[in-house]
Design a protein around this motif. Structure first.
Motif, PDB file in Angstrom:
ATOM      1  N   ALA A  75      -1.353  -1.166  -1.536  1.00  0.00           N
ATOM      2  CA  ALA A  75       0.050  -0.763  -1.486  1.00  0.00           C
ATOM      3  C   ALA A  75       0.191   0.750  -1.546  1.00  0.00           C
ATOM      4  O   ALA A  75       0.997   1.349  -0.827  1.00  0.00           O
ATOM      5  CB  ALA A  75       0.823  -1.419  -2.629  1.00  0.00           C
ATOM      6  N   SER A  76      -0.610   1.382  -2.402  1.00  0.00           N
ATOM      7  CA  SER A  76      -0.558   2.839  -2.521  1.00  0.00           C
ATOM      8  C   SER A  76      -0.896   3.506  -1.199  1.00  0.00           C
ATOM      9  O   SER A  76      -0.246   4.472  -0.791  1.00  0.00           O
ATOM     10  CB  SER A  76      -1.529   3.291  -3.615  1.00  0.00           C
ATOM     11  N   HIS A  77      -1.888   2.981  -0.509  1.00  0.00           N
ATOM     12  CA  HIS A  77      -2.290   3.601   0.755  1.00  0.00           C
ATOM     13  C   HIS A  77      -1.352   3.252   1.904  1.00  0.00           C
ATOM     14  O   HIS A  77      -1.225   4.031   2.855  1.00  0.00           O
ATOM     15  CB  HIS A  77      -3.739   3.233   1.078  1.00  0.00           C
ATOM     16  N   VAL A  78      -0.682   2.116   1.833  1.00  0.00           N
ATOM     17  CA  VAL A  78       0.360   1.827   2.822  1.00  0.00           C
ATOM     18  C   VAL A  78       1.490   2.851   2.679  1.00  0.00           C
ATOM     19  O   VAL A  78       2.008   3.373   3.677  1.00  0.00           O
ATOM     20  CB  VAL A  78       0.888   0.392   2.678  1.00  0.00           C
ATOM     21  N   ARG A  79       1.869   3.141   1.439  1.00  0.00           N
ATOM     22  CA  ARG A  79       2.885   4.192   1.230  1.00  0.00           C
ATOM     23  C   ARG A  79       2.388   5.527   1.771  1.00  0.00           C
ATOM     24  O   ARG A  79       3.144   6.275   2.403  1.00  0.00           O
ATOM     25  CB  ARG A  79       3.208   4.321  -0.263  1.00  0.00           C
ATOM     26  N   GLU A  90       2.476   0.009  13.794  1.00  0.00           N
ATOM     27  CA  GLU A  90       1.047   0.299  13.718  1.00  0.00           C
ATOM     28  C   GLU A  90       0.416  -0.390  12.505  1.00  0.00           C
ATOM     29  O   GLU A  90      -0.707  -0.894  12.584  1.00  0.00           O
ATOM     30  CB  GLU A  90       0.819   1.812  13.660  1.00  0.00           C
ATOM     31  N   LEU A  91       1.126  -0.419  11.388  1.00  0.00           N
ATOM     32  CA  LEU A  91       0.613  -1.102  10.202  1.00  0.00           C
ATOM     33  C   LEU A  91       0.484  -2.602  10.445  1.00  0.00           C
ATOM     34  O   LEU A  91      -0.496  -3.235  10.036  1.00  0.00           O
ATOM     35  CB  LEU A  91       1.529  -0.834   9.010  1.00  0.00           C
ATOM     36  N   LEU A  92       1.478  -3.169  11.122  1.00  0.00           N
ATOM     37  CA  LEU A  92       1.421  -4.602  11.415  1.00  0.00           C
ATOM     38  C   LEU A  92       0.283  -4.908  12.396  1.00  0.00           C
ATOM     39  O   LEU A  92      -0.418  -5.906  12.257  1.00  0.00           O
ATOM     40  CB  LEU A  92       2.764  -5.066  11.966  1.00  0.00           C
ATOM     41  N   ALA A  93       0.097  -4.031  13.376  1.00  0.00           N
ATOM     42  CA  ALA A  93      -1.017  -4.213  14.314  1.00  0.00           C
ATOM     43  C   ALA A  93      -2.357  -4.084  13.602  1.00  0.00           C
ATOM     44  O   ALA A  93      -3.333  -4.761  13.967  1.00  0.00           O
ATOM     45  CB  ALA A  93      -0.913  -3.201  15.448  1.00  0.00           C
ATOM     46  N   LEU A  94      -2.411  -3.233  12.574  1.00  0.00           N
ATOM     47  CA  LEU A  94      -3.645  -3.076  11.817  1.00  0.00           C
ATOM     48  C   LEU A  94      -3.997  -4.374  11.088  1.00  0.00           C
ATOM     49  O   LEU A  94      -5.174  -4.747  10.993  1.00  0.00           O
ATOM     50  CB  LEU A  94      -3.506  -1.921  10.832  1.00  0.00           C
ATOM     51  N   ALA A 110      -3.049  -8.825   3.328  1.00  0.00           N
ATOM     52  CA  ALA A 110      -2.653  -7.453   3.654  1.00  0.00           C
ATOM     53  C   ALA A 110      -1.255  -7.413   4.257  1.00  0.00           C
ATOM     54  O   ALA A 110      -0.463  -6.513   3.964  1.00  0.00           O
ATOM     55  CB  ALA A 110      -3.658  -6.827   4.620  1.00  0.00           C
ATOM     56  N   LEU A 111      -0.946  -8.400   5.083  1.00  0.00           N
ATOM     57  CA  LEU A 111       0.370  -8.458   5.708  1.00  0.00           C
ATOM     58  C   LEU A 111       1.475  -8.591   4.670  1.00  0.00           C
ATOM     59  O   LEU A 111       2.543  -7.976   4.790  1.00  0.00           O
ATOM     60  CB  LEU A 111       0.422  -9.624   6.693  1.00  0.00           C
ATOM     61  N   VAL A 112       1.213  -9.375   3.625  1.00  0.00           N
ATOM     62  CA  VAL A 112       2.196  -9.511   2.543  1.00  0.00           C
ATOM     63  C   VAL A 112       2.463  -8.154   1.900  1.00  0.00           C
ATOM     64  O   VAL A 112       3.623  -7.768   1.669  1.00  0.00           O
ATOM     65  CB  VAL A 112       1.698 -10.523   1.493  1.00  0.00           C
ATOM     66  N   LEU A 118       7.173  -2.028   3.297  1.00  0.00           N
ATOM     67  CA  LEU A 118       8.187  -1.698   4.295  1.00  0.00           C
ATOM     68  C   LEU A 118       9.582  -2.016   3.766  1.00  0.00           C
ATOM     69  O   LEU A 118      10.525  -1.237   3.949  1.00  0.00           O
ATOM     70  CB  LEU A 118       7.924  -2.464   5.590  1.00  0.00           C
ATOM     71  N   GLU A 119       9.708  -3.149   3.083  1.00  0.00           N
ATOM     72  CA  GLU A 119      11.006  -3.502   2.491  1.00  0.00           C
ATOM     73  C   GLU A 119      11.371  -2.512   1.396  1.00  0.00           C
ATOM     74  O   GLU A 119      12.533  -2.074   1.292  1.00  0.00           O
ATOM     75  CB  GLU A 119      10.958  -4.924   1.943  1.00  0.00           C
TER      76      GLU A 119
END
Length: 387
Positions: A75-79, A90-94, A110-112, A118-119
């Protein structure tokens, strides 16, 4: 700058806050681990410029997702990736990419996490995608909004429906917005060719039929604007209004040259001349999502589809019939459009009785990918909505 200072600098640049804030618990419980992370990792390999911060975050997300069991770190790295300009798509494609190489359980976990972040960031959900069978091929239609007037968006040559994604959320307030892949593009690559502008007009009407829309507000950019005009002069009863962005009402001699160049030289040779027509030098220098997306779309295009599209566009034949259009029309030009210049766009407006001409300051040809806010504002003000 020593390793500690370099590590602090890199951590803040990547994550947007100081390490003692992001790693406060680590610092409190294990100063040695904190030092190892900040000085050893962020002050060492992660500070090197061979990989951009954006690339490192994508790699990190993929690795952590594949390993599994570290959702907080993920989560930290998604942010951090969002901070580095990585797009939600791009994140969803990843996550899809992780599914191929690390399996579906890891990818779904990961998708969760990605969807939660994103929310948390207030990023709207992706459009709903529909597969639609047209007369001689299948396409994909992206939908935002379930009620209100129907708006259909026709994209530029060389990209796909995602060209419209940056403006779809704003337009969907009080409207049902549809963006589809034109034949030869995106999910409709390899559709029967050669084809004509009349074929592309029938495709657009076929999408409307699939969604039970007798009429729609038709919006088109570049070749999509040619499609929109072709629909307007061939089936005016289906067009509630018309919005023409960065387009032309007559073909250019260069259209055939671009078709032949792809056939002779391949798609890599199309990237530089196309992107320099589409974007400002500033956007090309900073390489935001819109530029990255457009570059990859061109690179992955099949030369035969590219050539067929340019030759179809070369057959655009609407100019002499524009004076008969009765639907409300917005002609939206970009001040810095080097391809379909304000002079060309104002000429279209002059040929359509009662049309509104608007010029967006500082905006180049690929309006929605470089200046989506200005485009969304202009279209939102023009298009009727249920509110």
């Amino acid at each position: 700058m020593n390793r500690s200072e370099r590590g602090r600098h890199e951590y803040e640049g990547l994550m947007g806050f100081l390490p003692e804030n992001g790693l406060g618990e680590v610092l409190r419980t294990s100063p040695q681990m904190y030092e190892t992370v900040v000085e050893g990792a962020f002050g060492g390999a992660l500070s090197r410029p061979e990989l951009s911060r954006r690339t490192r975050e994508l790699a990190t997300i993929a690795i952590v997702a594949a390993a599994g069991g570290a959702e907080r770190r993920l989560a930290s790295h998604v942010r951090g990736a969002l901070r580095q300009g990585v797009a939600p798509s791009e994140l969803l494609a990843l996550c899809e990419h992780v599914a191929v190489y690390a399996g579906f359980p890891r990818a779904l976990d990961a998708l969760v996490v990605v969807n939660e972040i994103l929310e948390e960031a207030g990023i709207p959900p992706q459009p709903t995608l529909h597969k639609v069978a047209l007369a001689d091929h299948e396409t994909v239609v992206a939908q935002k909004g379930d009620s209100g007037p129907t708006v259909i968006l026709s994209h530029s040559l060389g990209v796909d429906w995602r060209m419209w994604e940056p403006v779809m959320e704003r337009l969907s307030h009080g409207r049902r917005v549809l963006a589809y892949d034109m034949r030869g593009h995106g999910s409709a690559a390899g559709a029967p060719r050669p084809f004509t502008m009349d074929d592309t007009a029938r495709d657009l009407l076929g999408v409307l039929d699939a969604f039970d829309a007798d009429t729609a507000h038709v919006v088109g950019l570049s070749m999509g604007g040619g499609v929109a005009q072709t629909v307007a002069v061939r089936a005016p009863e289906r067009v509630a209004s018309l919005a023409l962005l960065a387009t032309t009402d007559y073909p250019f001699p260069a259209f055939e040259d671009r078709a032949r160049s792809a056939e002779a030289d391949g798609m890599e040779a199309q990237i530089v001349p196309t992107l320099t027509r589409w974007f400002t030098p500033e956007a090309l220098a900073t390489n935001p999502w819109g530029v990255r997306y457009a570059r990859e779309r061109i690179r992955r295009f099949h030369p035969a589809d590219w050539a067929a599209a340019w030759r179809a566009f070369k057959g655009l034949d609407v100019q002499d019939r524009l004076a008969s259009l009765a639907a409300p029309t917005l002609v939206l030009a970009g001040e810095r459009d080097a391809s379909t210049t304000p002079e060309i766009m104002s000429g279209i407006a002059e040929r359509i009785p009662g049309s509104t001409y608007q010029e967006l300051p500082g905006v180049p040809h690929m309006q929605t990918l470089e200046n989506p806010v200005q485009v969304a504002e202009a279209l939102d003000a023009f298009l009727p909505a249920d509110r």
